[in-house]
Motif scaffolding. Structure first.
Motif, PDB file in Angstrom:
ATOM      1  N   TYR A  74       0.839  -1.190   0.000  1.00 10.53           N
ATOM      2  CA  TYR A  74       0.000   0.000   0.000  1.00 10.53           C
ATOM      3  C   TYR A  74       0.882   1.250   0.000  1.00 10.53           C
ATOM      4  O   TYR A  74       1.974   1.267   0.582  1.00 10.53           O
ATOM      5  CB  TYR A  74      -0.893   0.053   1.249  1.00 10.53           C
ATOM      6  CG  TYR A  74      -1.893  -1.076   1.344  1.00 10.53           C
ATOM      7  CD1 TYR A  74      -3.149  -0.994   0.736  1.00 10.53           C
ATOM      8  CD2 TYR A  74      -1.592  -2.233   2.062  1.00 10.53           C
ATOM      9  CE1 TYR A  74      -4.065  -2.027   0.841  1.00 10.53           C
ATOM     10  CE2 TYR A  74      -2.503  -3.272   2.169  1.00 10.53           C
ATOM     11  CZ  TYR A  74      -3.736  -3.156   1.554  1.00 10.53           C
ATOM     12  OH  TYR A  74      -4.650  -4.191   1.653  1.00 10.53           O
ATOM     13  N   ASP A  77      -0.831   6.673   1.804  1.00  9.89           N
ATOM     14  CA  ASP A  77      -2.208   7.089   2.069  1.00  9.89           C
ATOM     15  C   ASP A  77      -3.188   5.917   2.108  1.00  9.89           C
ATOM     16  O   ASP A  77      -4.399   6.109   2.225  1.00  9.89           O
ATOM     17  CB  ASP A  77      -2.664   8.106   1.016  1.00  9.89           C
ATOM     18  CG  ASP A  77      -2.713   7.524  -0.395  1.00  9.89           C
ATOM     19  OD1 ASP A  77      -2.356   6.332  -0.570  1.00  9.89           O
ATOM     20  OD2 ASP A  77      -3.102   8.261  -1.329  1.00  9.89           O
ATOM     21  N   GLY A  78      -2.682   4.688   2.012  1.00 14.87           N
ATOM     22  CA  GLY A  78      -3.540   3.513   2.093  1.00 14.87           C
ATOM     23  C   GLY A  78      -4.013   2.996   0.753  1.00 14.87           C
ATOM     24  O   GLY A  78      -4.677   1.949   0.691  1.00 14.87           O
ATOM     25  N   THR A  79      -3.698   3.676  -0.335  1.00  9.53           N
ATOM     26  CA  THR A  79      -4.093   3.206  -1.667  1.00  9.53           C
ATOM     27  C   THR A  79      -3.374   1.907  -1.995  1.00  9.53           C
ATOM     28  O   THR A  79      -2.161   1.792  -1.799  1.00  9.53           O
ATOM     29  CB  THR A  79      -3.757   4.258  -2.732  1.00  9.53           C
ATOM     30  OG1 THR A  79      -4.430   5.474  -2.428  1.00  9.53           O
ATOM     31  CG2 THR A  79      -4.184   3.781  -4.116  1.00  9.53           C
ATOM     32  N   SER A  80      -4.119   0.939  -2.504  1.00 11.24           N
ATOM     33  CA  SER A  80      -3.515  -0.348  -2.827  1.00 11.24           C
ATOM     34  C   SER A  80      -2.623  -0.244  -4.060  1.00 11.24           C
ATOM     35  O   SER A  80      -3.019   0.303  -5.091  1.00 11.24           O
ATOM     36  CB  SER A  80      -4.593  -1.407  -3.073  1.00 11.24           C
ATOM     37  OG  SER A  80      -4.009  -2.617  -3.506  1.00 11.24           O
ATOM     38  N   SER A 134      -8.314  -3.245  -3.117  1.00  8.98           N
ATOM     39  CA  SER A 134      -9.001  -2.226  -2.313  1.00  8.98           C
ATOM     40  C   SER A 134      -8.017  -1.453  -1.455  1.00  8.98           C
ATOM     41  O   SER A 134      -7.004  -2.003  -0.989  1.00  8.98           O
ATOM     42  CB  SER A 134     -10.056  -2.875  -1.419  1.00  8.98           C
ATOM     43  OG  SER A 134     -11.052  -3.510  -2.184  1.00  8.98           O
ATOM     44  N   SER A 135      -8.303  -0.189  -1.233  1.00 11.09           N
ATOM     45  CA  SER A 135      -7.488   0.628  -0.339  1.00 11.09           C
ATOM     46  C   SER A 135      -7.635   0.129   1.093  1.00 11.09           C
ATOM     47  O   SER A 135      -8.669  -0.440   1.473  1.00 11.09           O
ATOM     48  CB  SER A 135      -7.907   2.096  -0.417  1.00 11.09           C
ATOM     49  OG  SER A 135      -7.651   2.621  -1.697  1.00 11.09           O
ATOM     50  N   PHE A 136      -6.589   0.353   1.880  1.00  8.41           N
ATOM     51  CA  PHE A 136      -6.647  -0.031   3.287  1.00  8.41           C
ATOM     52  C   PHE A 136      -7.380   1.061   4.056  1.00  8.41           C
ATOM     53  O   PHE A 136      -6.873   2.159   4.260  1.00  8.41           O
ATOM     54  CB  PHE A 136      -5.243  -0.227   3.843  1.00  8.41           C
ATOM     55  CG  PHE A 136      -5.245  -0.672   5.283  1.00  8.41           C
ATOM     56  CD1 PHE A 136      -5.704  -1.929   5.623  1.00  8.41           C
ATOM     57  CD2 PHE A 136      -4.812   0.183   6.281  1.00  8.41           C
ATOM     58  CE1 PHE A 136      -5.721  -2.336   6.948  1.00  8.41           C
ATOM     59  CE2 PHE A 136      -4.825  -0.216   7.609  1.00  8.41           C
ATOM     60  CZ  PHE A 136      -5.279  -1.479   7.938  1.00  8.41           C
ATOM     61  N   ASN A 137      -8.605   0.748   4.488  1.00  5.79           N
ATOM     62  CA  ASN A 137      -9.416   1.706   5.232  1.00  5.79           C
ATOM     63  C   ASN A 137     -10.383   0.938   6.122  1.00  5.79           C
ATOM     64  O   ASN A 137     -10.336  -0.293   6.218  1.00  5.79           O
ATOM     65  CB  ASN A 137     -10.182   2.636   4.276  1.00  5.79           C
ATOM     66  CG  ASN A 137     -10.977   1.863   3.233  1.00  5.79           C
ATOM     67  OD1 ASN A 137     -11.487   0.779   3.499  1.00  5.79           O
ATOM     68  ND2 ASN A 137     -11.087   2.420   2.024  1.00  5.79           N
ATOM     69  N   TYR A 219      -9.817  -0.294  12.690  1.00  7.69           N
ATOM     70  CA  TYR A 219      -8.980   0.483  11.771  1.00  7.69           C
ATOM     71  C   TYR A 219      -8.325   1.676  12.461  1.00  7.69           C
ATOM     72  O   TYR A 219      -7.137   1.936  12.264  1.00  7.69           O
ATOM     73  CB  TYR A 219      -9.828   0.960  10.588  1.00  7.69           C
ATOM     74  CG  TYR A 219      -9.111   1.939   9.678  1.00  7.69           C
ATOM     75  CD1 TYR A 219      -8.119   1.500   8.812  1.00  7.69           C
ATOM     76  CD2 TYR A 219      -9.422   3.301   9.697  1.00  7.69           C
ATOM     77  CE1 TYR A 219      -7.447   2.390   7.976  1.00  7.69           C
ATOM     78  CE2 TYR A 219      -8.759   4.191   8.871  1.00  7.69           C
ATOM     79  CZ  TYR A 219      -7.774   3.732   8.018  1.00  7.69           C
ATOM     80  OH  TYR A 219      -7.114   4.614   7.208  1.00  7.69           O
ATOM     81  N   HIS A 223      -4.054   2.051  11.820  1.00  5.22           N
ATOM     82  CA  HIS A 223      -3.627   2.620  10.537  1.00  5.22           C
ATOM     83  C   HIS A 223      -2.423   3.542  10.657  1.00  5.22           C
ATOM     84  O   HIS A 223      -1.772   3.828   9.641  1.00  5.22           O
ATOM     85  CB  HIS A 223      -4.790   3.351   9.858  1.00  5.22           C
ATOM     86  CG  HIS A 223      -5.130   4.672  10.464  1.00  5.22           C
ATOM     87  ND1 HIS A 223      -5.778   4.792  11.677  1.00  5.22           N
ATOM     88  CD2 HIS A 223      -4.911   5.939  10.036  1.00  5.22           C
ATOM     89  CE1 HIS A 223      -5.946   6.064  11.950  1.00  5.22           C
ATOM     90  NE2 HIS A 223      -5.422   6.780  10.980  1.00  5.22           N
TER      91      HIS A 223
END
Length: 357
Positions: A74, A77-80, A134-137, A219, A223
């Motif tokens: 990732y 910003d958590g975007t995969s 999927s983004s990590f959120n 989360y 995070h």
């Protein structure tokens, strides 16, 4: 003629093997190979001085199914960025340590001008329905759930590591060790050693156990940290929501734990949320104590609470929290009252030297 055909066939097989192997080779100019070790906490080193019989299953409680192993990169910003491809998992001489390799296209990594990758690598072990794109959120975390299994099974585990490393196409990079955290708690009830000659525990069960659980902690608690070892105890829990259309009975079950440890999802016993309004549905341990001398039996209920120095229950409720080992040592005092010595051990990562492959 047959020898010539056989020779040509063997050459084709070798060529095919070399072609397949090159897809994940450090010399592949389009990919970088990532290698690391996975470390799952273990209870095998703890003392047996308290009379607890040797636990069964301490090897399988650290087992990982490679077909349910996902390793995802990732951005900050958590975007995969994507999952590692051609992932291999190799057991070591220690049942709780594994060597892992995988590869990814360098073009996906958005490396800085000096070839640095600044982001996070995350491991989802023994989990289904992991959406690697999927983004990590919070939505991703809440979507990863599991159903309780009362037999031998692979326990959902998860870990991650912040990375700021140089990655180069056609090369191999060792990122060290990634520590794992289990999604289940372990519970065992046993007699104090001096009680075993005259007494026997029968029909031991955990009542009001959750049938489902979340694979990851909440989360908001994870995070912004760089390793599971940074989690405080209060940040471990992610209790199953009781807000669905299921009735309470559909979500709860009794689990047999006679002469064995059990592995269960978390359960909130403390009345501290909108889901709990009383202690009437608190998880408890029910057991029957048999006197071997006259075969008489008596039933008891052990609440999930703190116990004082004399083994008596207090009014302080205890939650069942992931990655903890709850050991109920049961005994009788001279007054005939059943007493408990409760030991709660973090089934947790210890500070270890960085493991190099």
């Amino acid at each position: 003629m047959m020898k010539l055909i056989r020779y040509i066939f063997l050459l084709c097989c070798v060529a095919c093997f070399m072609s397949c192997s090159s897809d994940d080779s450090p010399s592949d100019t389009a990919k970088v190979r990532v290698v690391f070790r996975l470390y799952a906490p273990t209870t095998t080193t703890e003392s047996r001085a308290d009379g607890d019989p040797t636990d069964e299953g301490e090897d399988w409680e650290s087992a990982i199914n490679v077909n349910r192993l996902h390793v995802v990169l990732y951005a900050k910003d958590g975007t995969s960025i994507g999952g590692l491809e051609n992932v291999t998992l190799v057991s070591t001489s220690d049942p709780n340590i594994y060597d892992v390799t995988g590869s990814i296209l360098v073009d996906k990594l958005s490396l800085s001008s000096n070839g640095q990758f600044d982001g996070r690598i995350m491991v989802y072990a023994n989990m289904d329905d992991v959406k690697e794109a999927s983004s990590f959120n919070g939505d991703l975390v809440n979507s990863l759930t599991f159903t309780a299994n009362t037999g031998k099974h692979t326990i959902p585990m998860w870990g991650f590591k912040q990375l700021n490393v140089s990655l180069k196409a056609g090369s191999q990079t060792n990122i060290g060790t990634i520590n794992l955290l289990r999604a289940e708690a372990k519970i065992r009830v046993f007699l104090r050693s001096d009680m075993v000659e005259n007494y026997e525990l029968t029909n031991v069960k955990l009542s009001q156990a959750n049938k489902q659980g979340y694979c990851l902690p909440q989360y908001q608690n994870i995070h912004n940290i760089s390793d599971v070892q940074e989690l405080d105890h209060d940040a471990f829990a992610h209790f199953w929501s009781k807000g669905s259309n299921q009735t309470n009975q559909e979500k709860l079950t009794d689990v047999d734990m006679t002469n064995k440890a059990i592995y269960v999802p978390e359960y909130e016993n403390k009345v501290s949320s909108t889901d709990r309004t009383s202690q009437t549905d608190a998880a408890v341990i029910k057991l029957t104590l048999k006197d071997k001398r006259d075969s008489k039996t008596q039933d008891y209920t052990l609440p999930f609470v703190e116990y004082d120095a004399n083994g008596a229950p207090t009014q302080t409720a205890k939650d069942i929290v992931r990655d903890h080992y709850y050991k109920f040592e049961v005994y009788k005092n001279d007054d005939g009252m059943l007493r408990v010595r409760l030991k709660v051990r973090q089934w947790y990562v210890v500070k270890h030297e960085e493991i190099q492959m």
